[in-house]
Design a protein around this motif. Structure first.
Motif, mmCIF file in Angstrom:
data_model
loop_
_atom_site.group_PDB
_atom_site.id
_atom_site.type_symbol
_atom_site.label_atom_id
_atom_site.label_comp_id
_atom_site.label_asym_id
_atom_site.label_seq_id
_atom_site.Cartn_x
_atom_site.Cartn_y
_atom_site.Cartn_z
ATOM 1 N N VAL A 163 0.481 -0.850 -0.327
ATOM 2 C CA VAL A 163 -0.266 0.292 0.053
ATOM 3 C C VAL A 163 0.680 1.017 -0.032
ATOM 4 C CG1 VAL A 163 -2.225 1.495 0.967
ATOM 5 C CG2 VAL A 163 -1.455 -1.017 1.950
ATOM 6 N N LEU A 164 0.649 2.205 -0.917
ATOM 7 C CA LEU A 164 1.929 3.048 -0.833
ATOM 8 C C LEU A 164 1.195 4.540 -1.115
ATOM 9 C CD1 LEU A 164 2.996 1.219 -4.695
ATOM 10 C CD2 LEU A 164 4.162 0.873 -2.318
ATOM 11 N N THR A 165 1.280 5.195 -0.710
ATOM 12 C CA THR A 165 1.272 6.548 -0.881
ATOM 13 C C THR A 165 1.667 8.247 -1.547
ATOM 14 O OG1 THR A 165 -0.014 6.284 1.417
ATOM 15 C CG2 THR A 165 0.474 8.172 1.265
ATOM 16 N N SER A 166 1.133 8.401 -1.649
ATOM 17 C CA SER A 166 1.520 9.873 -3.152
ATOM 18 C C SER A 166 0.688 11.065 -2.515
ATOM 19 C CB SER A 166 1.445 9.383 -4.221
ATOM 20 O OG SER A 166 1.952 8.350 -5.090
ATOM 21 N N THR A 167 2.056 11.397 -2.221
ATOM 22 C CA THR A 167 1.292 13.456 -1.603
ATOM 23 C C THR A 167 1.387 14.121 -2.918
ATOM 24 O OG1 THR A 167 3.625 14.085 -0.718
ATOM 25 C CG2 THR A 167 1.871 12.301 -0.175
ATOM 26 N N LEU A 177 -2.797 9.847 -2.440
ATOM 27 C CA LEU A 177 -3.022 8.393 -3.453
ATOM 28 C C LEU A 177 -2.631 7.837 -2.715
ATOM 29 C CD1 LEU A 177 -1.998 9.594 -6.572
ATOM 30 C CD2 LEU A 177 -4.440 9.473 -6.089
ATOM 31 N N THR A 178 -3.409 6.377 -2.905
ATOM 32 C CA THR A 178 -2.846 5.509 -1.806
ATOM 33 C C THR A 178 -3.315 4.625 -3.073
ATOM 34 O OG1 THR A 178 -4.026 5.981 0.198
ATOM 35 C CG2 THR A 178 -3.505 3.848 -0.176
ATOM 36 N N THR A 179 -1.847 4.176 -3.480
ATOM 37 C CA THR A 179 -1.930 2.840 -4.967
ATOM 38 C C THR A 179 -1.532 1.244 -3.525
ATOM 39 O OG1 THR A 179 -0.738 4.179 -6.135
ATOM 40 C CG2 THR A 179 -1.169 2.071 -6.359
#
Length: 296
Positions: free
Chosen positions: A173-177, A254-256
């Motif tokens: 679970v990856l977070t992009s700000t 975004l949460t990928t």
């Protein structure tokens, strides 16, 4: 004028020469938020040892300095439609070799398919780039949804593959700000649509405020997968396909979620992705998403 499917599919491709510089690559990476005080990500932000995110292919040759940014972007044989009815529905990319940090290419673009969906048309555009020696660099596929443009044939096309994540927790679970200025940075790659900058224009389009470019979200997810799954190795991501499901406002994140399918016999692995905005209760941003990566 209604869509002429036969003319659209049989017309010669458009051909143009494109060029990009190290500066264009650096700007693209910075527009996706590369580099921070904790991690300057020099392989993306410094010309010495620079590597190129695969999704740069979609803006290569389109920067403001190239003279292409102000050119209309929808010249299609056999298709004369109201651009206000057009939605960018999906994007695919296959890279055939690592992208050079600067270079030239020949870009051949064509209408690959036009399907009649009743109340709308689904237009599939394909662009293939080759290098100076004729070597294939990348192939991109753009899906365009044209509202109110159906009724030109009886062919709705084949049933589309649905990509559904498995019923188990994601492997990553990856977070992009993003920042409030993200769209202002990203538009310098060449897409100067005022929808991404002008609040008054955005309100006239029925939005509360300017939104981030769909291809910016696409690039953010590419970077997240490279950073969070591939250890920063840009050369291991060879394909990325998504549907655009909802907008993202600059400043949101975004949460990928990533599910791994395991290595295939050809030495690649397919990743299933689902991308959502946590600030809007997990509203989907990118769906039906897959990435193709090479195994270690």
């Amino acid at each position: 004028m209604p869509i002429d499917r036969e003319k659209a599919l049989t017309s010669d491709p458009s051909v143009r020469e494109i060029a990009w510089t190290t500066r264009d690559v650096l700007l693209y990476h910075l527009s996706l938020g590369a580099g921070s005080a904790d991690d300057p990500e020099l392989h993306l932000t410094f010309e010495n040892g620079l590597t190129v995110l695969p999704t740069f292919a979609l803006v290569a040759g389109s920067g403001i300095s190239s003279g292409e940014a102000d050119a209309p972007g929808f010249h299609l044989p056999g298709i004369d439609i109201d651009l206000r009815a057009v939605l960018h529905a999906g994007q695919g990319l296959e890279v055939h070799r690592p992208l050079p940090v600067s270079g030239t290419a020949t870009l051949r673009s064509r209408v690959a398919e036009v399907w009649d969906k009743g109340k709308a048309a689904l237009i599939v555009l394909e662009s293939a780039a080759t290098g100076p020696a004729g070597e294939p660099l990348w192939t991109s596929t753009t899906r365009v949804w044209a509202r109110g443009e159906g009724g030109f044939s009886q062919d709705a096309g084949p049933a589309e593959e649905k990509v559904t994540p498995p019923d188990r927790p994601a492997d990553h679970v990856l977070t992009s700000t993003t920042t409030p200025q993200q769209a202002l940075w990203y538009r310098l790659n060449g897409d100067l649509n005022p929808l991404h900058a002008d609040p008054e224009f955005a309100r006239a389009a029925g939005l509360d405020r300017p939104i981030l470019h769909g291809l910016a979200s696409y690039g953010l997810v590419c970077k997240a997968v490279v950073d969070g799954v591939l250890g920063g190795d840009v050369t291991r991501l060879t394909g990325l396909a998504v549907r655009f499901a909802g907008p993202l406002v600059p400043g949101e994140s975004l949460t990928t979620s990533v599910w791994r399918e395991g290595p295939a016999d050809d030495g690649t692995e397919r990743l299933l992705l689902h991308v959502a905005c946590p600030e809007r209760d997990g509203a989907p941003v990118l769906t039906h998403a897959t990435a193709t990566v090479t195994a270690k």
